[in-house]
Structure formats: C-alpha cells, structure tokens
Design a protein around this motif. Structure first.
Motif, PDB file in Angstrom:
ATOM      1  N   GLY A  81       2.057   2.301  -2.668  1.00  0.00           N
ATOM      2  CA  GLY A  81       1.688   2.863  -3.975  1.00  0.00           C
ATOM      3  C   GLY A  81       2.489   2.291  -5.135  1.00  0.00           C
ATOM      4  N   LYS A  82       3.068   1.088  -4.956  1.00  0.00           N
ATOM      5  CA  LYS A  82       3.876   0.485  -6.012  1.00  0.00           C
ATOM      6  C   LYS A  82       3.077   0.260  -7.293  1.00  0.00           C
ATOM      7  N   THR A  83       1.912  -0.347  -7.142  1.00  0.00           N
ATOM      8  CA  THR A  83       1.124  -0.674  -8.330  1.00  0.00           C
ATOM      9  C   THR A  83       0.632   0.595  -9.028  1.00  0.00           C
ATOM     10  N   THR A  84       0.261   1.600  -8.225  1.00  0.00           N
ATOM     11  CA  THR A  84      -0.201   2.863  -8.817  1.00  0.00           C
ATOM     12  C   THR A  84       0.931   3.515  -9.607  1.00  0.00           C
TER      13      THR A  84
ATOM     14  N   ASP B  99       0.859  14.386  -2.815  1.00  0.00           N
ATOM     15  CA  ASP B  99      -0.371  15.194  -2.861  1.00  0.00           C
ATOM     16  C   ASP B  99      -1.072  15.269  -1.507  1.00  0.00           C
TER      17      ASP B  99
ATOM     18  N   SER C 173       0.796  -1.241   0.000  1.00  0.00           N
ATOM     19  CA  SER C 173       0.000   0.000   0.000  1.00  0.00           C
ATOM     20  C   SER C 173       0.829   1.292   0.000  1.00  0.00           C
TER      21      SER C 173
ATOM     22  N   ASN D 160       6.348   8.796  -2.081  1.00  0.00           N
ATOM     23  CA  ASN D 160       5.085   8.825  -2.831  1.00  0.00           C
ATOM     24  C   ASN D 160       3.955   9.432  -1.996  1.00  0.00           C
ATOM     25  N   LYS D 161       2.909   9.823  -2.681  1.00  0.00           N
ATOM     26  CA  LYS D 161       1.699  10.420  -2.078  1.00  0.00           C
ATOM     27  C   LYS D 161       1.958  11.861  -1.633  1.00  0.00           C
TER      28      LYS D 161
ATOM     29  N   SER E 123       1.895   9.467  -7.392  1.00  0.00           N
ATOM     30  CA  SER E 123       1.509   8.525  -8.441  1.00  0.00           C
ATOM     31  C   SER E 123       0.058   8.745  -8.823  1.00  0.00           C
ATOM     32  N   LYS E 124      -0.660   9.353  -7.894  1.00  0.00           N
ATOM     33  CA  LYS E 124      -2.081   9.566  -8.142  1.00  0.00           C
ATOM     34  C   LYS E 124      -2.303  10.720  -9.126  1.00  0.00           C
TER      35      LYS E 124
HETATM   36  N1  LIG Z   1      -3.318  10.186  -2.353  1.00  0.00           N
HETATM   37  C1  LIG Z   1      -2.561   9.280  -2.960  1.00  0.00           C
HETATM   38  N2  LIG Z   1      -2.902   7.978  -2.892  1.00  0.00           N
HETATM   39  C2  LIG Z   1      -2.117   7.069  -3.521  1.00  0.00           C
HETATM   40  C3  LIG Z   1      -0.956   7.448  -4.240  1.00  0.00           C
HETATM   41  N3  LIG Z   1      -0.378   6.330  -4.739  1.00  0.00           N
HETATM   42  C4  LIG Z   1      -1.151   5.301  -4.333  1.00  0.00           C
HETATM   43  N4  LIG Z   1      -2.208   5.725  -3.611  1.00  0.00           N
HETATM   44  C5  LIG Z   1      -3.270   4.924  -2.981  1.00  0.00           C
HETATM   45  O1  LIG Z   1      -2.683   4.065  -2.009  1.00  0.00           O
HETATM   46  C6  LIG Z   1      -3.333   2.791  -1.990  1.00  0.00           C
HETATM   47  C7  LIG Z   1      -2.342   1.681  -2.224  1.00  0.00           C
HETATM   48  O2  LIG Z   1      -1.808   1.818  -3.527  1.00  0.00           O
HETATM   49  P1  LIG Z   1      -1.215   0.571  -4.332  1.00  0.00           P
HETATM   50  O3  LIG Z   1      -0.638   1.117  -5.592  1.00  0.00           O
HETATM   51  O4  LIG Z   1      -2.212  -0.511  -4.451  1.00  0.00           O
HETATM   52  O5  LIG Z   1      -0.052   0.127  -3.320  1.00  0.00           O
HETATM   53  P2  LIG Z   1       0.909  -1.172  -3.370  1.00  0.00           P
HETATM   54  O6  LIG Z   1       0.377  -2.132  -2.355  1.00  0.00           O
HETATM   55  O7  LIG Z   1       2.260  -0.649  -2.964  1.00  0.00           O
HETATM   56  O8  LIG Z   1       0.899  -1.712  -4.749  1.00  0.00           O
HETATM   57  C8  LIG Z   1      -4.415   2.869  -3.057  1.00  0.00           C
HETATM   58  O9  LIG Z   1      -5.632   3.207  -2.434  1.00  0.00           O
HETATM   59  C9  LIG Z   1      -3.943   3.988  -3.971  1.00  0.00           C
HETATM   60  O10 LIG Z   1      -4.990   4.644  -4.628  1.00  0.00           O
HETATM   61  C10 LIG Z   1      -0.632   8.851  -4.306  1.00  0.00           C
HETATM   62  O11 LIG Z   1       0.356   9.304  -4.896  1.00  0.00           O
HETATM   63  N5  LIG Z   1      -1.468   9.702  -3.630  1.00  0.00           N
END
Ligand SMILES: Nc1nc2c(ncn2[C@@H]2O[C@H](COP(=O)(O)OP(=O)(O)O)[C@@H](O)[C@H]2O)c(=O)[nH]1
Ligand SMILES: [Mg+2]
Length: 369
Positions: free
Chosen positions: A195-198, A307, A193, A304-305, A334-335
C-alpha cells in the motif's frame, strides 16, 4: 503507457503482487489469465489456454505479454512465435522495474550487471534459437556464434564489475553531498502491494489518475508534502519483491540507496497478510534495512489496511512483530484515511526531535556548501 496481458497464478497473493509489479514497470494490464500451473514444457501454459490467449491478443493488441514465472528461452521463443509479441517473464519484468528506478551511477551499473547475468543464463539457447528465425526479443543475435556471444556478455560483466569497484570508493563522498539538500525527506519502503503508493497519494493528497497520459505513472516518485504548514519531500521506493532471485539482490539494494539520505523511513506493512507472511516479510525488510545501515530510530512502522482487520487482530500482529512497545508504530488505513493524520503528526515529531540540528541544514543550504 504500454499495455500488457498478464499471465499469472490463480492465487490472490500472486495476482496482487503481479499487478503491483506491472504497475511499477509502467504497464497497463488489459487482460489477465490465471492458471494453477505455469511450468508446462513447451509454452508454460497448455495449448488450450494458448489458443484462447491468441484470440485475446488479436482482439486487444497488447504491447507485451507478461508471464509471471521464469521462462526458458525456448518457451519464450515458442510463445513469441505464435503470439507475435514480446514476452516478458517475471525476471525480465523485475529488471525493467529496477532499470526505471535506478538513479545513481552505481545503481545503474548494478542493474546492468543483473541484466547481463539474466542474458548470460540464456545466451547459448538464444543463439541457437535465433538462427532458426527472427522473433521479438531474439533479434540481432543470430549472426553471433554461441561462444562469441557468451564471451561478449562475460566481458561486459567484467567491465561493469571493475567500474563498480571504483564507484564504491566514491560512494562516501556522494552520500555526504546528498545530505545537504535543505529539505527534510521521507521515504516509503515495504513489500510490493503493501500500500505504499496508496499511502503516498493519501499523504500528498493526490489521487492517481487512471488516464493514459504518460506522466501519470512515469512522473517522478518524489513529491512535496506539507505537514502542519511545513514542507517535506516524500518518495516512493522500489518495493520488496517475494522470491527475488539471488543474483538481483545487489541491484535491488542499490535502488534503495536513497534510504540512506532520508530523515524518516515509513515501512509499510500489510497487516491483512497471514501471520506467516507478515513475519517473513517483516524480517526480510528489517534485515535489508540493517544491511543498508539504516538506523532503526529513523523507521516508522505503519501497519496498513487496518480497515480489513479487527482491532484485536491488529493488536495480536503488533505483538507478534515485537512492535507493541514501539512508539513509532501506528496502524492506518490508506484507503479510508483512518489514522493518516496521526501518522503525519508522528512524522513531524520524529523529524523535529532528530538530533541533526535543523539550523545546520539551513545554514548549509543557504551557503551552498
Ligand atoms: N483495504 C485496503 N486496501 C488497500 C489499502 N492500501 C492499499 N490498498 C490496496 O492494496 C493494493 C496495493 O496497493 P498499492 O498502493 O499499489 O501498493 P504498493 O505496491 O505498495 O505501492 C491496491 O489494490 C490498493 O487499493 C488499505 O488501507 N486498505
Ligand atoms: Mg506502488
């Protein structure tokens, strides 16, 4: 994609992580139950909550129930008896993720070993329970005597351990072989979570589809990405998991083996985490990467994040992590896509400046040795 009802703690961090784990294991969550306490002796949850859950299960007919805590066999059995569904506790879920992602022979063995260790801790109680009736997850072991079942697991673990010893010797060879694939590679690492996949989707320009098609989530986690007209391969890795049981650490590390063959590692850090979590997670990532012998100059630190934070907060956290003077640190969203182009430039510059000469790779690729 299989569907699941998720039972987790009523805490934002726990929910986000549990959702991330379900996603990584390939489950679509159709309903979530949040509780303050998940360690009630009989079912983990209270009987009142169980009654409500039973109604939801009848209505939504999920494939499995995911319980974000460790369940004792009798709790699992009690839940399965009433809900008539397979119940996956937190550890079983994590093992499924590792199993899906294990690619090398060694990694597969490590995961199998952890699975057997999980079974072993439950063997005695399971055999006793399974003689009482057939339940999902308990099938087929009723015919065993307790000791026979237990010893069988022990024996299988020993076999795997000796195979692993041999696999370790082949590892060097394997490592050298993988270096020659011709493409420069990038891997994403970091906590579940973060944000790797995003970020992966941002970089590869593909949005994750919400469709139920098998391949949207089961597809390979490696894709081609073009930066400045140059192609690279980028992979998403198994995320770090909070509270990972000690017996799973080797299995987890073995799934990260691909990082050894990667030119650049993007360590994704959730800058919106509290300072306490940020520090804890960061040092655990760094420790693991150095145990894997990943050189630090191959790592890009992505906060990341962005924002979700003010610039001053990002600066403060960068300083706390000792990354202030690190030229391979960048904050992105990433968002919203903020700074993602700058990240791409950074990746390209690092790869271009790496000392392993590009010509050699091309030479090896074209001569196939
Ligand atoms: N506000 C915000 N949320 C993000 C960002 N990147 C990822 N998220 C949120 O964080 C959560 C986990 O992201 P995900 O990509 O699934 O994480 P992973 O487990 O590392 O692959 C999701 O609800 C995404 O929408 C970002 O840059 N900003
Ligand atoms: Mg992910």
């Amino acid at each position: 994609m299989n569907s699941a009802i998720l039972i987790t703690y009523d805490k934002e961090d726990a929910i986000t992580e549990a959702v991330g784990l379900c996603d990584a294991a390939g489950y679509e969550i159709v309903h979530t139950i949040k509780q303050d306490f998940l360690k009630k002796p009989k079912y983990g949850i209270s009987e009142g909550v169980l009654e409500r859950l039973q109604e939801v299960v009848e209505k939504l007919r999920p494939d499995v129930i995911i319980f974000d805590e460790i369940l004792k066999p009798h709790q699992n059995y009690n839940l399965a008896s009433i809900l008539h569904r397979e119940i996956l506790d937190r550890e079983a879920l994590i093992l499924e993720i590792f199993e899906r992602r294990a690619s090398s022979a060694e990694s597969k063995l490590q995961v199998k070993l952890a699975q057997l260790r999980y079974e072993m801790a439950r063997a005695k109680e399971k055999v006793r329970l399974s003689s009482m009736g057939e339940q999902p997850g308990f099938m087929g072991i009723g015919k065993f005597e307790v000791d026979v079942y237990y010893n069988d697991i022990k024996h299988r673990m020993q076999t795997i351990r000796s195979k692993l010893e041999k696999a370790g010797k082949q590892r060097e060879l394997h490592r050298q072989g993988r270096k020659r694939q011709g493409f420069k590679t990038i891997s994403l690492a970091g906590y579940t979570s973060a944000g790797k996949t995003t970020l992966f989707n941002r970089l590869t320009g593909e949005t994750r589809q919400q469709s139920k098609e098998l391949f949207t989530t089961l597809s390979t986690t490696t894709r081609r990405v073009t930066i400045d007209r140059e192609p690279f391969l980028i992979s998403d890795t198994v995320g770090f998991i909070s509270k990972l049981p000690a017996y799973m650490i080797d299995a987890f590390k073995s799934t990260l083996e691909e990082l050894l063959h990667t030119d650049v590692i993007i360590l994704v850090i959730d800058v919106s985490d509290s300072i306490f979590d940020l520090k804890k997670k960061f040092s655990s990532c760094i420790r693991t990467l150095s145990e894997l012998e990943v050189e630090r100059d191959r790592i890009i630190f992505v906060l990341n994040k962005s924002d979700l934070m003010q610039q001053e907060q990002i600066d403060e956290k960068t300083e706390i992590l000792n990354l202030k003077d690190n030229k391979k640190t960048i904050s992105v969203s990433s968002k919203t896509g903020e700074n993602v182009n700058e990240l791409k430039i950074l990746i390209k510059n690092i790869i271009e400046n790496q000392n392993s000469p590009k010509i050699k790779t091309e030479f090896e690729a074209s001569y196939g040795n």
